[in-house]
Structure formats: C-alpha cells, structure tokens
Write a protein that holds these residues in place. Structure first.
Motif, PDB file in Angstrom:
ATOM      1  N   UNK A  36       0.602  -1.071  -0.061  1.00 16.21           N
ATOM      2  CA  UNK A  36      -0.134   0.264  -0.273  1.00 16.21           C
ATOM      3  C   UNK A  36       0.689   1.068  -0.408  1.00 16.21           C
ATOM      4  N   UNK A  37       1.933   1.262   0.404  1.00 17.78           N
ATOM      5  CA  UNK A  37       3.258   2.187  -0.050  1.00 17.78           C
ATOM      6  C   UNK A  37       3.274   3.358   1.531  1.00 17.78           C
ATOM      7  N   UNK A  38       2.472   2.108   2.636  1.00 18.55           N
ATOM      8  CA  UNK A  38       3.177   2.536   3.599  1.00 18.55           C
ATOM      9  C   UNK A  38       3.505   2.373   4.863  1.00 18.55           C
ATOM     10  N   UNK A  71      -2.329  13.293   7.150  1.00 18.42           N
ATOM     11  CA  UNK A  71      -2.036  11.486   7.208  1.00 18.42           C
ATOM     12  C   UNK A  71      -1.062  12.062   5.512  1.00 18.42           C
ATOM     13  N   UNK A  72      -1.396  12.592   4.453  1.00 16.08           N
ATOM     14  CA  UNK A  72      -0.511  13.480   3.827  1.00 16.08           C
ATOM     15  C   UNK A  72       0.601  14.143   3.844  1.00 16.08           C
ATOM     16  N   UNK A  73       0.163  15.067   5.169  1.00 11.30           N
ATOM     17  CA  UNK A  73       2.186  15.743   5.631  1.00 11.30           C
ATOM     18  C   UNK A  73       3.601  14.601   6.062  1.00 11.30           C
ATOM     19  N   UNK A  74       2.423  13.495   6.724  1.00 10.91           N
ATOM     20  CA  UNK A  74       3.296  12.085   7.127  1.00 10.91           C
ATOM     21  C   UNK A  74       3.671  11.410   5.928  1.00 10.91           C
ATOM     22  N   UNK A  75       3.243  11.544   4.939  1.00 11.34           N
ATOM     23  CA  UNK A  75       3.554  10.651   3.380  1.00 11.34           C
ATOM     24  C   UNK A  75       4.513  11.594   2.894  1.00 11.34           C
ATOM     25  N   UNK A  76       4.637  12.729   2.663  1.00 14.26           N
ATOM     26  CA  UNK A  76       5.099  13.849   2.912  1.00 14.26           C
ATOM     27  C   UNK A  76       6.604  14.046   2.954  1.00 14.26           C
ATOM     28  N   UNK A  77       5.922  14.186   4.653  1.00 15.69           N
ATOM     29  CA  UNK A  77       8.195  13.534   5.508  1.00 15.69           C
ATOM     30  C   UNK A  77       8.551  12.599   4.737  1.00 15.69           C
TER      31      UNK A  77
END
Length: 103
Positions: A36-38, A71-77
C-alpha cells in the motif's frame, strides 16, 4: 568503506525479523503496508528489508483518527526523508509534473 559511510547507512532489518518482534504487526500485515506504500522496503535478492526508523514511524501514537491532511503530511515527510538530493533541473521538472510550475 569509510567509517562515516557505515554510520550514515540506515539500519535495516529483514521483514521476517520485524514481524517476529510483534510490535509492528505480523508478516502479512507488514507486506500489505509495503504494497500500500505505507512502509518503504528494499528487496535484496528474494528478501525484503525495512528501515528501523520507518517501523518506528508506524508506531507513532495517534489520538483519534488522523485527518487526511495529517496523513498527507506524514507521507510527504517519509518521501522527503528517503529521497536523494535533487538538482535545480530535477526540482523544476517535478514542479511541472506536479502542476506547480510552467515548462
């Protein structure tokens, strides 16, 4: 290999070992998070490895349900921390692709 090169390398663990710890989820759960890319992973031969930092990031306590923005911010980081340095040309190209600049 220099000592600094050894110190700079992220600590990776085989996925099977990460699953045995039990804190981060079972093997199939971790495989799903990778799919899932997590959870970023690296394949060496037939084995999957994950960085300890990425496992720890998954274990960050969350109060309630995270918002879509969180969730978006965490993915960006996560992407920024694992991405190589980009040249000005690469940044300009990404800006065009993502709609943030003109060609």
């Amino acid at each position: 290999m220099s000592t600094t090169a050894l110190l700079d390398r992220p600590v990776r663990v085989p996925l099977t070992d990460a699953a045995k710890i039990g804190t981060y989820g079972g093997y199939s759960t971790l495989r799903k998070k990778i799919a899932d890319g997590e959870l970023p992973a690296e394949r060496v031969g037939r084995r999957l490895f994950v960085r300890r930092d990425d496992l720890e990031a998954m274990a960050t306590p969350v109060v309630g349900h995270p918002t879509e923005q969180a969730t978006i911010e965490k993915a960006i980081e996560r992407i920024v921390s694992s991405a190589p340095r980009l040249s000005a040309e690469h940044r300009d190209r990404l800006a065009v692709i993502l709609g943030g600049g003109a060609a």
